[in-house]
Design a protein around this motif. Structure first.
Motif, PDB file in Angstrom:
ATOM      1  N   GLY A 489       0.780  -1.228   0.000  1.00 54.45           N
ATOM      2  CA  GLY A 489       0.000   0.000   0.000  1.00 54.45           C
ATOM      3  C   GLY A 489       0.807   1.271   0.000  1.00 54.45           C
ATOM      4  O   GLY A 489       0.247   2.360   0.106  1.00 54.45           O
ATOM      5  N   GLN A 490       2.125   1.181  -0.138  1.00 52.84           N
ATOM      6  CA  GLN A 490       2.948   2.386  -0.223  1.00 52.84           C
ATOM      7  C   GLN A 490       4.112   2.138  -1.170  1.00 52.84           C
ATOM      8  O   GLN A 490       4.515   1.003  -1.413  1.00 52.84           O
ATOM      9  N   LYS A 491       4.649   3.216  -1.709  1.00 51.88           N
ATOM     10  CA  LYS A 491       5.735   3.090  -2.672  1.00 51.88           C
ATOM     11  C   LYS A 491       6.981   2.514  -1.999  1.00 51.88           C
ATOM     12  O   LYS A 491       7.290   2.819  -0.851  1.00 51.88           O
ATOM     13  N   THR A 492       7.699   1.697  -2.774  1.00 55.36           N
ATOM     14  CA  THR A 492       8.871   1.015  -2.226  1.00 55.36           C
ATOM     15  C   THR A 492      10.133   1.856  -2.302  1.00 55.36           C
ATOM     16  O   THR A 492      11.103   1.587  -1.593  1.00 55.36           O
ATOM     17  N   GLU A 499       6.600   4.628 -10.334  1.00 54.51           N
ATOM     18  CA  GLU A 499       5.995   3.729  -9.349  1.00 54.51           C
ATOM     19  C   GLU A 499       4.719   4.347  -8.775  1.00 54.51           C
ATOM     20  O   GLU A 499       4.655   5.545  -8.513  1.00 54.51           O
ATOM     21  N   ILE A 500       3.714   3.501  -8.570  1.00 57.07           N
ATOM     22  CA  ILE A 500       2.461   3.958  -7.956  1.00 57.07           C
ATOM     23  C   ILE A 500       2.275   3.256  -6.624  1.00 57.07           C
ATOM     24  O   ILE A 500       2.957   2.263  -6.317  1.00 57.07           O
ATOM     25  N   ALA A 501       1.323   3.750  -5.824  1.00 58.08           N
ATOM     26  CA  ALA A 501       1.102   3.192  -4.491  1.00 58.08           C
ATOM     27  C   ALA A 501      -0.045   2.197  -4.451  1.00 58.08           C
ATOM     28  O   ALA A 501      -0.188   1.475  -3.469  1.00 58.08           O
ATOM     29  N   GLY A 502      -0.864   2.130  -5.494  1.00 54.54           N
ATOM     30  CA  GLY A 502      -2.048   1.295  -5.454  1.00 54.54           C
ATOM     31  C   GLY A 502      -3.241   2.088  -4.940  1.00 54.54           C
ATOM     32  O   GLY A 502      -3.152   3.294  -4.682  1.00 54.54           O
ATOM     33  N   LEU A 503      -4.368   1.414  -4.786  1.00 56.60           N
ATOM     34  CA  LEU A 503      -5.605   2.080  -4.368  1.00 56.60           C
ATOM     35  C   LEU A 503      -6.194   1.415  -3.136  1.00 56.60           C
ATOM     36  O   LEU A 503      -6.137   0.185  -2.991  1.00 56.60           O
ATOM     37  N   GLU A 504      -6.755   2.232  -2.268  1.00 55.51           N
ATOM     38  CA  GLU A 504      -7.448   1.727  -1.095  1.00 55.51           C
ATOM     39  C   GLU A 504      -8.947   1.648  -1.373  1.00 55.51           C
ATOM     40  O   GLU A 504      -9.526   2.558  -1.965  1.00 55.51           O
ATOM     41  N   LEU A 531       3.174  -5.285  -7.856  1.00 52.88           N
ATOM     42  CA  LEU A 531       3.995  -6.485  -7.653  1.00 52.88           C
ATOM     43  C   LEU A 531       5.320  -6.133  -6.979  1.00 52.88           C
ATOM     44  O   LEU A 531       5.896  -6.966  -6.271  1.00 52.88           O
ATOM     45  N   ILE A 532       5.810  -4.916  -7.194  1.00 56.19           N
ATOM     46  CA  ILE A 532       7.054  -4.528  -6.523  1.00 56.19           C
ATOM     47  C   ILE A 532       6.813  -4.417  -5.015  1.00 56.19           C
ATOM     48  O   ILE A 532       7.707  -4.707  -4.205  1.00 56.19           O
ATOM     49  N   GLN A 533       5.590  -4.040  -4.606  1.00 58.46           N
ATOM     50  CA  GLN A 533       5.245  -4.050  -3.182  1.00 58.46           C
ATOM     51  C   GLN A 533       5.203  -5.487  -2.669  1.00 58.46           C
ATOM     52  O   GLN A 533       5.653  -5.782  -1.549  1.00 58.46           O
ATOM     53  N   ALA A 534       4.662  -6.372  -3.489  1.00 58.93           N
ATOM     54  CA  ALA A 534       4.555  -7.776  -3.079  1.00 58.93           C
ATOM     55  C   ALA A 534       5.928  -8.405  -2.875  1.00 58.93           C
ATOM     56  O   ALA A 534       6.129  -9.190  -1.934  1.00 58.93           O
ATOM     57  N   ILE A 535       6.899  -8.061  -3.736  1.00 58.28           N
ATOM     58  CA  ILE A 535       8.228  -8.658  -3.586  1.00 58.28           C
ATOM     59  C   ILE A 535       8.951  -8.072  -2.387  1.00 58.28           C
ATOM     60  O   ILE A 535       9.688  -8.770  -1.674  1.00 58.28           O
ATOM     61  N   GLN A 536       8.722  -6.797  -2.092  1.00 51.88           N
ATOM     62  CA  GLN A 536       9.308  -6.202  -0.887  1.00 51.88           C
ATOM     63  C   GLN A 536       8.711  -6.852   0.366  1.00 51.88           C
ATOM     64  O   GLN A 536       9.418  -7.129   1.337  1.00 51.88           O
ATOM     65  N   TYR A 537       7.425  -7.107   0.307  1.00 52.43           N
ATOM     66  CA  TYR A 537       6.689  -7.717   1.425  1.00 52.43           C
ATOM     67  C   TYR A 537       7.194  -9.125   1.732  1.00 52.43           C
ATOM     68  O   TYR A 537       7.556  -9.445   2.880  1.00 52.43           O
ATOM     69  N   LYS A 549      14.880  -1.643   0.631  1.00 51.06           N
ATOM     70  CA  LYS A 549      14.563  -0.803  -0.527  1.00 51.06           C
ATOM     71  C   LYS A 549      15.012  -1.521  -1.795  1.00 51.06           C
ATOM     72  O   LYS A 549      16.198  -1.830  -1.948  1.00 51.06           O
ATOM     73  N   PRO A 550      14.107  -1.803  -2.733  1.00 48.29           N
ATOM     74  CA  PRO A 550      14.519  -2.463  -3.983  1.00 48.29           C
ATOM     75  C   PRO A 550      15.372  -1.521  -4.829  1.00 48.29           C
ATOM     76  O   PRO A 550      15.138  -0.307  -4.847  1.00 48.29           O
TER      77      PRO A 550
END
Length: 706
Positions: A489-492, A499-504, A531-537, A549-550
Motif C-alpha cells: 500500500g505504499q511506494k517502495t 511507481e504507484i502506491a495502489g488504491l485503497e 507487484l514490486i510491493q509484493a516482492i518487498q513484502y 529498498k529495492p
C-alpha cells in the motif's frame, strides 16, 4: 603754467564677436564633460568595462559526448553507443540569412537529407533568405507595410505573400531549404546536426573537399544507442530522445536551466531518464574569439569532454531471459486454453531478499480489446491489482502484533460469517470443513474465515449472525498500518520512475460504514497492490523482518578511453527502510505456515504444485475475485467476473537467496498459471546458479524457521 592732460588712449575693441566667445565657453564645458566621462570610464569603472568587452569578445562552444553504457550484473554489455558519420553546423555570431542560404545551397550539391517535417512556411523562409528576392517581395507590399518599423510584422506579411507564390523547387533546392531550416533554427555558437543518419563515404569525401566554401560546416561524429544483446530489456532500460526531437517539452525549462541545448539527447523513460545526470557525461568546451565582423578568429579547447559514466545493474541478463521466457510460455498456454480472453497479462519479479537487489523483472500486457500482447516489465511497479490471499501472512503478523493471538495461543473457530443482505462470507474449501484452525494451518489451507475472525478481534467486533456486525471505525487504518510495515500500500522507493502506491477500497458508502469491506481487506480482496510491493513484502518475511529498498543499479563505473567500464565510482548500499514490530518467534510461526502452503499434508494445501522443488521453498498462493470489462475503455461494454491469481515465495526456505512474486490478473477460472510461472522461475534460478540440493528437504519443516 598750464598743463595739458594727455588723453588716455582708447582701448581697441575686440574683434571676436560675443557669440563666438559663447561658443568657446560651450566647447570648454563639453571638453570638461568629456574629460569627466573618460575619468569615469577609465579610472573608476575601467576594470568593469574591460570585463564586459572581454565577455562579448569571447564565448564558449560546447560539444556533445557519448552517453554512458549499461551492463548487467555479470558485466555483459546491454546498451552501447554506435558511432555514425555526421555533417554538423556551428552558427556564428550575427551570421546573415543570406550567408546561411548560400551555405545551404552549396552543401545541397553534395548531400541529400530527409524532408520529413518540412512545411510551406519553411520553404518561404528559405525563399526570403535571398536578399534580392526579399527586396522584390517587399516592393509588392502596401506602402504602409513597406514603411513600417515593425520588422516582425513586415516579415510576416512577406511570408504570407510568398506562401501563395512559391516557385516549384527542384529536389536539390528542397534539400537546400531543409538544410537552411536546420541552420536557421540553431542559436548563436551552438552546433546542430545537418545529417546524422546514413551519411555515405562519398558525402563525407565531397563535403570535406569543399569545407572552405561553407562557413560553419564541418564533419563530425554522432552517437546513437545500440543493444548488443537485443532489446528484450528495453522496457526497463528506457529510451533516449533523438537530435530531432531534442528536449521533452514538458521539462524543457528545467533542462535549459541545467545547461542543456534544445537539441540535446536525453533519457525519456525508465533507467535512461532516472540516471540522466550520470549517463549524460560532461560536454567538451571550446573557447572562441570573435572578431569585429562577428567572425570566429581563433578557438582553444579548454576541455575535451568526458563520456557519461556506466551503469552496472543488479539484473543478470541470462536469468532475465529465462524469466521472460517463463512468463511468455505460461501466458501463451493460458491464452491457448481460452482462459486469458480478458486478462491484462502476466507479471513476475525476483529479488535478493537480504539486499533488495532486483534479479529479474518481467511483464506482458494484453490489450483486452485487440488481444495484442506487448512487453510491459514496468507494469511490475506501475500497475496495481487486488491479489487476494498473499496478504494473509501480513494479516497474521499484524494480529500477533495486536495481541489478539499469540505464538502459543492462535486457534480460532472456522465458522462462516453471515451478514444481512450479503452473500455468506466463507473460505473456498466450503463451510464446515474445519471446526477450528491454528495460524499455520489457516495459512496452509488459505482460510478466509480465519483472517476475517482476526479482523473482528482487532476491531472489537459485536457480531450476531444474520443480524448485525459492529467494529471500531479504526479497523481499516489499523489493518493497513500493519500491512504498510511490509510495504503493502505504499511506494517502495525503487530507483525507477513511475511507481504507484495502489488504491485503497472505500471505508464508507453514502455515509454508511463498510464493515463487510473490512472483512474483505483481511484476506486481500479489497485494496490493490503493485507487484514490486509484493516482492518487498515477501522479502521482509524471508529476511526475518527487514523491509529492504529495492534497487536495480548495483554500481556506477567510470568509462575508460576505449569505452569499456573502468573503476567503480559509487556502489549502491543495501538500505533498510524499516523493521517490522514482530519478534522472531512470531515471524517463525508465519514462515512455518508458508512452508506448509507448499509442503503441507492437508489435501487443501494450496501450493503443493511446487512441492517437488529441491531445495524446498516457502510461499503463499493468492486468488481474488475481480470484475473487468470486455473493453476496459468503454464503461458500457460487458462486465465479466474473473479471477486474479498471485504467488509470493522464497528459496531455499532454510536460507533464502531469492524471493519471487507473480500475478496473472483476470483469468476466467481457478487454475495454476501463477504457480506454474513460480515453479519455472525457481527451477531456472537453481540451475543457473547451481544451488545444491538438500537431503530430506521435504519433511524437515523447521527449515522454514530460518
Amino acid at each position: 603754467m598750464k598743463y595739458i592732460r594727455t588723453p588716455k588712449p582708447k582701448r581697441e575693441r575686440s574683434h571676436i564677436p560675443f557669440r563666438l566667445n559663447l561658443l568657446f565657453f560651450f566647447v570648454f564645458l563639453l571638453l570638461a564633460a568629456l574629460v569627466a566621462q573618460l575619468a569615469y570610464l577609465q579610472i573608476m569603472n575601467g576594470a568593469k568595462f574591460r570585463a564586459d568587452v572581454d565577455s562579448t569578445d569571447q564565448a564558449t562552444v560546447t560539444g556533445s559526448v557519448p552517453r554512458g553504457q549499461i551492463y548487467d550484473s555479470e558485466g555483459r554489455l546491454l546498451v552501447a553507443n554506435s558511432a555514425n558519420n555526421a555533417i554538423v553546423y556551428t552558427k556564428s555570431v550575427g551570421v546573415s540569412a543570406q550567408t546561411m542560404r548560400d551555405t545551404a545551397d552549396e552543401l545541397s550539391k553534395y548531400v541529400t537529407i530527409s524532408l520529413d517535417g518540412m512545411r510551406k512556411r519553411d520553404y518561404a523562409d528559405y525563399y526570403l533568405a535571398d536578399k534580392t528576392a526579399s527586396d522584390a517581395v517587399l516592393k509588392k507590399l502596401s506602402a504602409a507595410m513597406q514603411a513600417t518599423t515593425d520588422t516582425s510584422k513586415q516579415y510576416q506579411a512577406q511570408l504570407s505573400y510568398v506562401s501563395k507564390h512559391l516557385p516549384d523547387y527542384s529536389d536539390r533546392e528542397k534539400d537546400a531549404a531543409a538544410i537552411y531550416k536546420k541552420m536557421n533554427g540553431a542559436t548563436q555558437l551552438t552546433t546542430v546536426y545537418i545529417k546524422d543518419q546514413n551519411v555515405s563515404e562519398q558525402e563525407v569525401a565531397e563535403v570535406g573537399e569543399h569545407l572552405t566554401k561553407m562557413p560553419g560546416i564541418s564533419l563530425g561524429t554522432d552517437w546513437e544507442r545500440s543493444y548488443p544483446n537485443g532489446k528484450s530489456m528495453l522496457s526497463i532500460i528506457g529510451t533516449v530522445s533523438s537530435e530531432k526531437t531534442g528536449l521533452p517539452a514538458e521539462t524543457l525549462n528545467e533542462y535549459l536551466a541545467n545547461g542543456y541545448a534544445r537539441n540535446d539527447r536525453v533519457g525519456t523513460s525508465y533507467l535512461e531518464k532516472e540516471y540522466e545526470s550520470i549517463l549524460k557525461g560532461a560536454k567538451s568546451r571550446t573557447k572562441v574569439e570573435i572578431g569585429r565582423d562577428n567572425s570566429i578568429v581563433s578557438s582553444t579547447t579548454d576541455f575535451q569532454g568526458q563520456q557519461g559514466a556506466n551503469l552496472n545493474l543488479t539484473i543478470d541478463s541470462a536469468y532475465q531471459k529465462m524469466v521472460d521466457d517463463d512468463v511468455t510460455k505460461v501466458f501463451n498456454q493460458a491464452k491457448a486454453a481460452g482462459e486469458a480472453g480478458v486478462s491484462d497479462g502476466a507479471y513476475a519479479v525476483a529479488m535478493n531478499p537480504k539486499t533488495g537487489a532486483i534479479l529479474a523483472i518481467s511483464g506482458l500486457h494484453q490489450n483486452v480489446k485487440t488481444h495484442e500482447v506487448t512487453n510491459d516489465s514496468l507494469g511490475v511497479l506501475n500497475r496495481a491489482f487486488a491479489m487476494g490471499s498473499i496478504a494473509k501472512p501480513a494479516m497474521v503478523l499484524g494480529a500477533l502484533q495486536d495481541g489478539v493471538i499469540t505464538v502459543n495461543n492462535n486457534t480460532l473457530g472456522d465458522s462462516a460469517i453471515y451478514l444481512p443482505n450479503t452473500p455468506v462470507k466463507k473460505s473456498d474449501y466450503g463451510i464446515g470443513k474445519f471446526s477450528s484452525l491454528t495460524a499455520t494451518k489457516a495459512l496452509e489451507v488459505s482460510s478466509n474465515t480465519y483472517m476475517m475472525h482476526l479482523a473482528m478481534l482487532e476491531g472489537h467486533a459485536d457480531y450476531v449472525a444474520n443480524s448485525h456486525l459492529y467494529m471500531n471505525k479504526d479497523i481499516f487504518s489499523k489493518m493497513r498500518g500493519y500491512f504498510n510495515q511490509f510495504g503493502l500500500g505504499q511506494k517502495t522507493g525503487i530507483d525507477l520512475p513511475g511507481e504507484i502506491a495502489g488504491l485503497e477500497g472505500a471505508e464508507y458508502t453514502d455515509g454508511r460504514f463498510n464493515v463487510g469491506s473490512a472483512l474483505d481487506l483481511s484476506y486481500g480482496n479489497l485494496d490493490t497492490y503493485t507487484l514490486i510491493q509484493a516482492i518487498q513484502y515477501v522479502s521482509t518475511i524471508a529476511n526475518n523482518g527487514y523491509r529492504m529498498k529495492p534497487y536495480i543499479v548495483k554500481s556506477v563505473s567510470q568509462t575508460l578511453s576505449d569505452g569499456s567500464s573502468g573503476p567503480i565510482l559509487s556502489t549502491t548500499t543495501p538500505t533498510v527502510l524499516s523493521k517490522i514490530k514482530n519478534n522472531q518467534d512470531q515471524i517463525n510461526l508465519v514462515k512455518q505456515g508458508m512452508w506448509q502452503v507448499v509442503h503441507g499434508t492437508s489435501g487443501y494445501a494450496t501450493g503443493t504444485a511446487l512441492q517437488s522443488l529441491n531445495p524446498g521453498v516457502a510461499g503463499k498462493t493468492g486468488t481474488a475475485q475481480t470484475f473487468t470489462r470486455t473493453d476496459p475503455e468503454n464503461s458500457n461494454s460487458t462486465q465479466v467476473e474473473a479471477i486474479t491469481q498471485s504467488f509470493i515465495g522464497y528459496a531455499p526456505a532454510s536460507d533464502p537467496q531469492v524471493a519471487i512474486a507473480i500475478v496473472v490478473p483476470n483469468v476466467s477460472k481457478m487454475s495454476s498459471w501463477a504457480y506454474d510461472i513460480a515453479k519455472l522461475m525457481f527451477q531456472d534460478y537453481y540451475k543457473l546458479y547451481k544451488v545444491p540440493t538438500q537431503k530430506n528437504y521435504s519433511v524437515h519443516q523447521k527449515t522454514a524457521n530460518g
